[in-house]
Design a protein around this motif. Sequence first.
Motif, PDB file in Angstrom:
ATOM      1  N   LYS A 296       0.848  -1.012  -0.104  1.00  0.00           N
ATOM      2  CA  LYS A 296      -0.005  -0.311   0.169  1.00  0.00           C
ATOM      3  C   LYS A 296       0.771   1.217  -0.446  1.00  0.00           C
ATOM      4  O   LYS A 296       0.318   2.074  -0.706  1.00  0.00           O
ATOM      5  CB  LYS A 296      -1.035   0.131   0.911  1.00  0.00           C
ATOM      6  N   GLY A 297       2.221   0.821   0.650  1.00  0.00           N
ATOM      7  CA  GLY A 297       2.958   2.177   0.698  1.00  0.00           C
ATOM      8  C   GLY A 297       3.681   2.577  -0.448  1.00  0.00           C
ATOM      9  O   GLY A 297       4.188   3.518  -0.320  1.00  0.00           O
ATOM     10  N   ASN A 298       3.364   1.645  -1.545  1.00  0.00           N
ATOM     11  CA  ASN A 298       4.889   2.015  -2.640  1.00  0.00           C
ATOM     12  C   ASN A 298       3.450   2.219  -3.485  1.00  0.00           C
ATOM     13  O   ASN A 298       4.679   1.845  -4.883  1.00  0.00           O
ATOM     14  CB  ASN A 298       5.101   0.820  -2.524  1.00  0.00           C
ATOM     15  N   HIS A 299       2.452   2.660  -3.636  1.00  0.00           N
ATOM     16  CA  HIS A 299       1.589   2.486  -5.298  1.00  0.00           C
ATOM     17  C   HIS A 299       2.598   4.619  -5.430  1.00  0.00           C
ATOM     18  O   HIS A 299       2.603   5.110  -4.417  1.00  0.00           O
ATOM     19  CB  HIS A 299       0.377   3.135  -5.264  1.00  0.00           C
ATOM     20  N   ARG A 300       2.339   4.958  -7.307  1.00  0.00           N
ATOM     21  CA  ARG A 300       3.526   5.545  -7.188  1.00  0.00           C
ATOM     22  C   ARG A 300       3.057   5.954  -7.966  1.00  0.00           C
ATOM     23  O   ARG A 300       2.755   5.072  -8.842  1.00  0.00           O
ATOM     24  CB  ARG A 300       5.129   5.277  -7.281  1.00  0.00           C
ATOM     25  N   VAL A 301       3.188   7.420  -8.321  1.00  0.00           N
ATOM     26  CA  VAL A 301       2.301   8.251  -9.024  1.00  0.00           C
ATOM     27  C   VAL A 301       3.705   9.155  -9.545  1.00  0.00           C
ATOM     28  O   VAL A 301       4.742   9.808  -8.584  1.00  0.00           O
ATOM     29  CB  VAL A 301       1.450   9.267  -8.626  1.00  0.00           C
ATOM     30  N   SER A 302       4.021   9.775 -10.826  1.00  0.00           N
ATOM     31  CA  SER A 302       4.621   9.715 -11.553  1.00  0.00           C
ATOM     32  C   SER A 302       4.329  10.601 -13.258  1.00  0.00           C
ATOM     33  O   SER A 302       3.641  10.215 -13.479  1.00  0.00           O
ATOM     34  CB  SER A 302       6.456   9.250 -11.840  1.00  0.00           C
TER      35      SER A 302
END
Length: 149
Positions: free
Chosen positions: A45-51
């Motif tokens: 859950k903590g490693n969903h990344r938006v770029s």
Amino acid sequence: MGWSNNPKDFIKQIENDLCDYQKKIVADALQGVIEASPVDSGAFKGNHRVSINSIDTGFNENIQDKTGSETLAKGLNILAQLVPFSVVYIQNNAPYGKVLEYGGYPDPVKNGSWVKGKGFVIKSVKGFSKQAPLGIYGVTFTLIKEKYK
């Protein structure tokens, strides 16, 4: 007959409206994948990344967010930098992410996962996570597609 407003101003307004709409869709999608994510340590859950305009290939097992609130805030902060005609990526590079999305856990489960204070716990059924039996990203993007037809 002339223009009462400069056409360039109209174009800029359309670009801003488009960018705002894209932000809304991406924010909904990010919240969707966070909510659909199973929670063990909180690392997935903590490693969903938006770029924006480039893929983020990072993963850090130490980034743990069991509620997802920090992950959402971080993603929205990045999304605030969006400019018109950008490509936004939402991804999770956890090494076990594909198994969470598509299944592949042992079936039948032999022992389960060791949980301190509980012993072995079976966290999957028929090769899929009990918390996300239909996956995370695919389910979320189907919902987003339906919402924003």
